[in-house]
Write a protein that holds these residues in place. Structure first.
Motif, mmCIF file in Angstrom:
data_model
loop_
_atom_site.group_PDB
_atom_site.id
_atom_site.type_symbol
_atom_site.label_atom_id
_atom_site.label_comp_id
_atom_site.label_asym_id
_atom_site.label_seq_id
_atom_site.Cartn_x
_atom_site.Cartn_y
_atom_site.Cartn_z
ATOM 1 N N GLY A 1 0.817 -1.206 0.000
ATOM 2 C CA GLY A 1 0.000 0.000 0.000
ATOM 3 C C GLY A 1 0.854 1.260 0.000
ATOM 4 O O GLY A 1 0.509 2.260 -0.651
ATOM 5 N N PHE A 2 1.964 1.222 0.712
ATOM 6 C CA PHE A 2 2.866 2.376 0.738
ATOM 7 C C PHE A 2 3.476 2.621 -0.637
ATOM 8 O O PHE A 2 3.551 3.767 -1.103
ATOM 9 N N ILE A 3 3.917 1.556 -1.288
ATOM 10 C CA ILE A 3 4.542 1.694 -2.607
ATOM 11 C C ILE A 3 3.564 2.322 -3.590
ATOM 12 O O ILE A 3 3.886 3.275 -4.316
ATOM 13 N N ALA A 4 2.341 1.803 -3.617
ATOM 14 C CA ALA A 4 1.348 2.290 -4.576
ATOM 15 C C ALA A 4 1.008 3.755 -4.319
ATOM 16 O O ALA A 4 1.008 4.587 -5.237
ATOM 17 N N GLU A 5 0.740 4.102 -3.065
ATOM 18 C CA GLU A 5 0.343 5.476 -2.757
ATOM 19 C C GLU A 5 1.502 6.445 -2.944
ATOM 20 O O GLU A 5 1.300 7.584 -3.387
ATOM 21 N N PHE A 6 2.709 6.006 -2.632
ATOM 22 C CA PHE A 6 3.860 6.894 -2.821
ATOM 23 C C PHE A 6 4.047 7.230 -4.302
ATOM 24 O O PHE A 6 4.295 8.396 -4.659
ATOM 25 N N ILE A 7 3.939 6.214 -5.169
ATOM 26 C CA ILE A 7 4.084 6.472 -6.608
ATOM 27 C C ILE A 7 2.986 7.406 -7.095
ATOM 28 O O ILE A 7 3.231 8.329 -7.881
ATOM 29 N N VAL A 8 1.755 7.180 -6.625
ATOM 30 C CA VAL A 8 0.637 8.034 -7.036
ATOM 31 C C VAL A 8 0.883 9.477 -6.612
ATOM 32 O O VAL A 8 0.747 10.420 -7.410
ATOM 33 N N TYR A 9 1.259 9.688 -5.355
ATOM 34 C CA TYR A 9 1.455 11.056 -4.858
ATOM 35 C C TYR A 9 2.663 11.716 -5.504
ATOM 36 O O TYR A 9 2.613 12.895 -5.882
#
Length: 510
Positions: free
Chosen positions: A390-398
């Motif tokens: 979840g951290f990886i996905a949200e970090f890339i999005v942000y």
């Protein structure tokens, strides 16, 4: 090679319906699990043969069908659809494995579950717009019946509402597809052919907005979301796993494949509004989750919020943000599946999902310590704790969206903080404290109840530690899609520069 993913489950469903009534329960479960296992292994085999450097369609299949209508049986898979096909195969197996062995009408139930997985896989693989629409509509029928027959007390209302909303979604999508084919002057609905057509910007906007509303119902985007909490609350746990894990992704997949893919110029025009809708969905879903007392409704509204992250990244439409959108689809699919599995066990053992009536379930002696631990892991992953996918996905999005839409991205980041708030409230009330006497001596949790959640948890942690195992499938496709959008954007720039160059000398002369 791709047809196996579609027709093996469909033939398995047909086989199950032919079983004798006396042995249908055990046999139907065994056959469905064997078929789902084979489909999962075949998906993994295809992933091993997948060319990571090729951004286009692979393993293509093409057969003429109804040529007068422009309908052909065309399948293909790329970096956008490959991760979703893998998640679908995995979650279908998990949904079947976690189903109640004593479920009523087992032949019908397991047949519908296989048909549902088959239709979703076919929609992800379809390279003809009408073929996609057919399978997009086919998946409505089994899910409607699963909710209506095996759902909760208000299953009739929830199933009917789901059917009306998603049927209207299909009407809009079909209208946009027909409009594109007619206005482009071609009789074919093949994706690669329609992608080469050019239409006036105004026509593109009308068709794209129609698609946005249609797929927005499926995602769902606020305010088109009201069917989702009702469907989740009344659906049995395996259906909720598939609904949150893969069926919602048909909406975001459709927007990326047919919205951005077919109308890149119009996409640039609506992108700012799309980012605003994304931020609204994130915040609304988060605040609505805080106000809930039903554990399933909390997870359902969290899905509304987290699907907004995908919409934000899609609006930015850079190579990195599109990669983030794909990874967030996979991440949300696995995390929401884990959360619904844990909630399902809690409800099965306690008879309630009301967080005001539950307490102390983490107790190691008489509670549900393993299920509570899995719930905590799912909440941490959903809140974007480092070390999980979840951290990886949200970090890339942000990271990618902030450069394009800084305000909307900052508002969406507030949603990540609110995710921690509502999950902490739920976990604190439900799992901590002293176990009340009314919940003493809970039924024993079998290893079969724990295994699906453990498998998904290991994947969430592993892909959080080794994100390249997840990102490498989609990098080439996301880069090609993002660069294609930027190329369309760059074609607008010379026109404005040409106009300005003509205006400037005239103004200087005057």
């Amino acid at each position: 090679m791709l047809s196996v993913l579609i027709w093996a489950p469909a033939l398995g469903a047909l086989l199950i319906t032919c079983l004798p009534q006396a042995t249908s329960g055990v046999r139907a479960r065994q056959i469905s699990l064997v078929i789902a296992s084979l489909v999962l292994l075949w998906s993994i085999y295809l992933a091993g043969q997948f060319d990571l450097s090729n951004p286009g369609m692979q393993f293509a299949e093409a057969l003429p069908w109804i040529e007068n209508l422009g309908l052909s049986y065309r399948l293909g898979i790329d970096g956008l659809s490959m991760p979703l096909v893998l998640v679908n195969s995995l979650l279908v197996w998990i949904a079947l494995f976690s189903s109640d062995p004593q479920i009523s009408r087992p032949r019908l139930y397991y047949a519908l579950m296989l048909i549902l997985g088959s239709a979703v896989a076919a929609a992800f693989l379809a390279e003809n717009l009408l073929l996609f629409f057919i399978f997009y509509e086919v998946e409505l029928i089994p899910l409607y019946l699963i909710i209506a027959i095996w759902g909760g007390a208000r299953r009739g209302y929830a199933a009917t509402k789901f059917l009306i909303y998603t049927a209207f979604s299909g009407v809009l999508i079909l209208a946009a597809f027909f409009g594109l084919s007619v206005l482009s002057g071609t009789s074919s609905f093949d994706y690669d052919l329609l992608q080469q057509q050019t239409l006036p910007l105004t026509v593109q906007l009308v068709l794209l907005i129609t698609l946005l509303i249609g797929f927005g119902i499926k995602i769902p985007i606020v305010p088109l979301h009201t069917w989702l909490p009702d469907a989740h609350v009344e659906a049995p746990t395996p259906a909720s796993v598939l609904l949150a894990g893969v069926l919602l992704k048909l909406g975001t997949y459709g927007l990326l494949r047919f919205g951005l893919g077919l109308f890149p110029e119009a996409w640039r025009v609506i992108a700012p509004g799309l980012a605003v809708l994304a931020a609204i969905s994130v915040l609304y879903g988060s605040f609505a989750a805080i106000a809930q007392t039903d554990m399933k409704k909390i997870v359902a509204y969290s899905s509304v919020g987290h699907m907004g992250y995908i919409l934000l990244a899609a609006a930015a439409a850079t190579p990195l943000s599109l990669l983030g959108a794909i990874i967030q689809m996979v991440s949300h699919g696995l995390i929401s599946a884990l959360l619904f599995l844990a909630v399902g066990v809690v409800y099965a053992k306690t008879g309630t999902r009301d967080i005001n009536q539950l307490r102390g379930l983490l107790s190691p002696e008489r509670g549900l310590p393993v299920i509570g631990s899995l719930m905590i892991v799912g909440a941490m992953a959903s809140a974007g704790i480092p070390g999980m996918m979840g951290f990886i996905a949200e970090f890339i999005v942000y990271r990618s969206s902030f450069e394009v839409f800084p305000v909307q991205t900052l508002l969406s980041m507030v949603g990540t903080g609110l995710t921690a708030v509502y999950f902490l409230i739920m976990i604190n009330k439900t799992f901590f404290g002293r176990l009340p006497e009314t919940l003493a001596n809970l039924p024993r949790v079998r290893w079969q109840d724990r295994l699906p959640g453990v498998i998904v948890t290991l994947l969430i942690i592993w892909l959080g530690i080794q994100p390249n195992w997840m990102t490498r499938w989609s990098e080439a496709t996301a880069t090609a899609m993002g660069q294609g959008r930027m190329q369309h954007y760059s074609t607008v720039q010379p026109l404005s520069e040409t106009v300005l160059s003509k205006i400037a000398p005239a103004s200087q002369g005057s």
